[in-house]
Design a protein around this motif. Structure first.
Motif, PDB file in Angstrom:
ATOM      1  N   ALA A   1       2.717 -19.564  -6.639  1.00  0.00           N
ATOM      2  CA  ALA A   1       1.854 -18.436  -6.272  1.00  0.00           C
ATOM      3  C   ALA A   1       1.573 -18.439  -4.770  1.00  0.00           C
ATOM      4  O   ALA A   1       1.545 -17.383  -4.121  1.00  0.00           O
ATOM      5  CB  ALA A   1       0.548 -18.500  -7.058  1.00  0.00           C
TER       6      ALA A   1
ATOM      7  N   ASP B   1       2.439 -15.510  -2.129  1.00  0.00           N
ATOM      8  CA  ASP B   1       1.359 -14.978  -1.305  1.00  0.00           C
ATOM      9  C   ASP B   1       1.758 -14.999   0.173  1.00  0.00           C
ATOM     10  O   ASP B   1       1.501 -14.050   0.921  1.00  0.00           O
ATOM     11  CB  ASP B   1       0.095 -15.794  -1.530  1.00  0.00           C
ATOM     12  N   ARG B   2       2.396 -16.078   0.595  1.00  0.00           N
ATOM     13  CA  ARG B   2       2.800 -16.176   2.002  1.00  0.00           C
ATOM     14  C   ARG B   2       3.933 -15.197   2.329  1.00  0.00           C
ATOM     15  O   ARG B   2       4.067 -14.772   3.483  1.00  0.00           O
ATOM     16  CB  ARG B   2       3.185 -17.608   2.351  1.00  0.00           C
TER      17      ARG B   2
ATOM     18  N   HIS C   1       3.924 -12.262   1.476  1.00  0.00           N
ATOM     19  CA  HIS C   1       3.225 -11.041   1.865  1.00  0.00           C
ATOM     20  C   HIS C   1       3.129 -10.918   3.387  1.00  0.00           C
ATOM     21  O   HIS C   1       3.012  -9.813   3.929  1.00  0.00           O
ATOM     22  CB  HIS C   1       1.789 -11.047   1.312  1.00  0.00           C
TER      23      HIS C   1
ATOM     24  N   TRP D   1      -5.985 -11.304   4.491  1.00  0.00           N
ATOM     25  CA  TRP D   1      -5.177 -11.641   3.318  1.00  0.00           C
ATOM     26  C   TRP D   1      -5.449 -10.637   2.196  1.00  0.00           C
ATOM     27  O   TRP D   1      -4.516 -10.114   1.573  1.00  0.00           O
ATOM     28  CB  TRP D   1      -5.529 -13.051   2.817  1.00  0.00           C
TER      29      TRP D   1
ATOM     30  N   ARG E   1      -2.777  -8.084   0.466  1.00  0.00           N
ATOM     31  CA  ARG E   1      -2.527  -8.175  -0.984  1.00  0.00           C
ATOM     32  C   ARG E   1      -2.742  -6.820  -1.644  1.00  0.00           C
ATOM     33  O   ARG E   1      -1.980  -6.408  -2.514  1.00  0.00           O
ATOM     34  CB  ARG E   1      -3.457  -9.210  -1.608  1.00  0.00           C
TER      35      ARG E   1
ATOM     36  N   THR F   1       5.782  -7.936  -5.384  1.00  0.00           N
ATOM     37  CA  THR F   1       5.274  -9.306  -5.288  1.00  0.00           C
ATOM     38  C   THR F   1       3.984  -9.471  -6.088  1.00  0.00           C
ATOM     39  O   THR F   1       3.748 -10.527  -6.686  1.00  0.00           O
ATOM     40  CB  THR F   1       5.025  -9.671  -3.817  1.00  0.00           C
ATOM     41  N   ALA F   2       3.159  -8.439  -6.136  1.00  0.00           N
ATOM     42  CA  ALA F   2       1.917  -8.528  -6.909  1.00  0.00           C
ATOM     43  C   ALA F   2       2.218  -8.730  -8.387  1.00  0.00           C
ATOM     44  O   ALA F   2       1.513  -9.491  -9.077  1.00  0.00           O
ATOM     45  CB  ALA F   2       1.090  -7.257  -6.700  1.00  0.00           C
TER      46      ALA F   2
ATOM     47  N   LEU G   1       3.325 -12.334  -8.886  1.00  0.00           N
ATOM     48  CA  LEU G   1       2.159 -13.220  -8.892  1.00  0.00           C
ATOM     49  C   LEU G   1       1.452 -13.196 -10.242  1.00  0.00           C
ATOM     50  O   LEU G   1       1.051 -14.242 -10.773  1.00  0.00           O
ATOM     51  CB  LEU G   1       1.183 -12.800  -7.791  1.00  0.00           C
TER      52      LEU G   1
END
Length: 389
Positions: free
Chosen positions: A273, A277-278, A280, A317, A321, A338-339, A342
């Motif tokens: 995860a 996140d990175r 992004h 962040w 997101r 990407t969401a 995740l």
């Protein structure tokens, strides 16, 4: 993945609604079951791809037959020989230029002698993933990574973007390697086999038919009419490309979900995860390159990129997101939002099977240090090219 832009027409909006429903359905399937049963559309894609390759082979055989007639075999007359030759020459030239290419992977080679500890880590991760094939490595300056096949023997090649590598925390690096190696185990309909070969032929065909933009701008009326005919001829392979990608789109996105879940099992779901996140924030590499060029405060742009990621305010962040959560995909998109990825990873929490200590990560950084200057220069050159015009 395509940005959250408003579709232009009614047909575009209707098609995007279908894609949105498909993406949500696929996400929910993997959130509910780690290995769901998917529709068999990819089988149709393989059949279509086989027909495309057979058509390409048939054109080649026709060109060879005409060439033999032009050479006088078969007892044809002089006029028929000339006609056959006039037909054979452009046909064979076209099929040669549009032939399938041997896959090539670009990047700076990273042999084991120059990075023994990184190669050892890749082997360890491969064993945990279930991949035993030897894997070559190349480096690139990007905030990205990939798994490719190279040469006639289709040698697996792991491409590591040095910017991304330096921007990740140790366990996230394990997740990155595990994700890419997982593609070798799980497969992907466009990474090899008949679909990839057919897409190769179609892309080459379009490149042959589509007029050169510079020459087109200088063309007179006769040339413009010829270019219009060529563009019309290119519509068929272009349509087949979109049809093939549409048929395998769900399988491509499913391959990403499978690789995510397998990487989470190896590196831990928290690390996986964190990696997503990175990703992004990959766009911050441009900011790091700009700052390093004008106001350097760290040894190189990759170190600046990592500093930006480590010190980014939580509010920023959250904003990014939220923006990525609105991203939408097409039916032929190779990656889910990407969401959504995740959400699937977080639905299946896992503890790491393999860990990388900060000390070992620092030793890996030291191994890669000799490559930093050249790849930073390449990243800067590409950034300046993109932003200069």
């Amino acid at each position: 993945m395509t940005p959250d832009l408003a579709p232009q027409g009614a047909l575009d909006r209707a098609w995007q609604r279908v894609a949105d429903r498909e993406a949500a359905r696929l996400r929910d399937l993997f959130a509910a079951h780690p290995a769901p049963i998917l529709p068999a559309r990819a089988a149709l894609a393989r059949i279509l791809a086989a027909l495309i390759l057979l058509g390409s082979a048939a054109l080649t055989l026709l060109g060879l037959w005409l060439l033999l007639r032009a050479l006088g075999l078969g007892g044809v007359s002089g006029g028929a020989r000339v006609t056959s030759g006039l037909g054979a020459a452009p046909l064979l030239l076209f099929t040669w230029v549009a032939r399938p290419r041997v896959p090539r992977v670009e990047g700076t080679p990273l042999p084991e002698a120059q990075a023994p500890q990184l190669h050892a880590l890749v082997r360890r991760v491969g064993e945990a993933v279930g991949v035993t094939r030897p894997v070559h490595m190349v480096l690139s300056p990007d905030a990205n990574a990939f798994m490719g096949l190279h040469g006639p023997r289709r040698t697996p090649v792991l491409g590591l973007g040095l910017a991304l590598w330096y921007g990740l925390r140790p366990q996230e690096r394990v997740a990155l390697i595990a994700h890419e190696l997982a593609h070798l185990k799980n497969g992907d309909p466009t990474r090899g086999g008949v679909v990839q070969a057919a897409l190769n032929v179609l892309h080459q065909t379009v490149s042959v038919l589509w007029p050169d933009p510079v020459m087109e701008a200088r063309a007179g009326l006769p040339e413009k009419l010829g270019n219009l005919i060529l563009k019309g001829a290119a519509l068929l392979p272009l349509g087949l490309i979109h049809l093939l990608l549409g048929l395998v789109g769900a399988d491509q996105q499913a391959a990403e979900y499978r690789a995510d879940l397998l990487a989470a099992q190896v590196a831990g779901s928290e690390a996986k995860a964190g990696l997503l996140d990175r990703l992004h924030m990959a766009h911050l590499l441009d900011s790091a390159l700009h700052k390093q060029r004008h106001q350097p405060q760290r040894p190189d742009a990759f170190a600046e990129f990592r500093h930006m990621l480590d010190t980014l305010p939580p509010a920023q962040w959250a904003q990014v997101r939220e923006e990525h959560a609105r991203l939408r995909v097409r039916l032929d998109g190779s990656h889910p939002p990407t969401a959504d990825r995740l959400r699937v990873v977080q639905a299946w929490p896992s503890e790491p099977l393999l860990t990388l200590s900060p000390e070992d990560a620092a030793r890996l950084d030291a191994e890669l240090q000799p490559f930093v200057a050249a790849l930073e220069a390449a990243a800067t050159e590409e950034y300046l090219y993109r932003t200069s015009g």
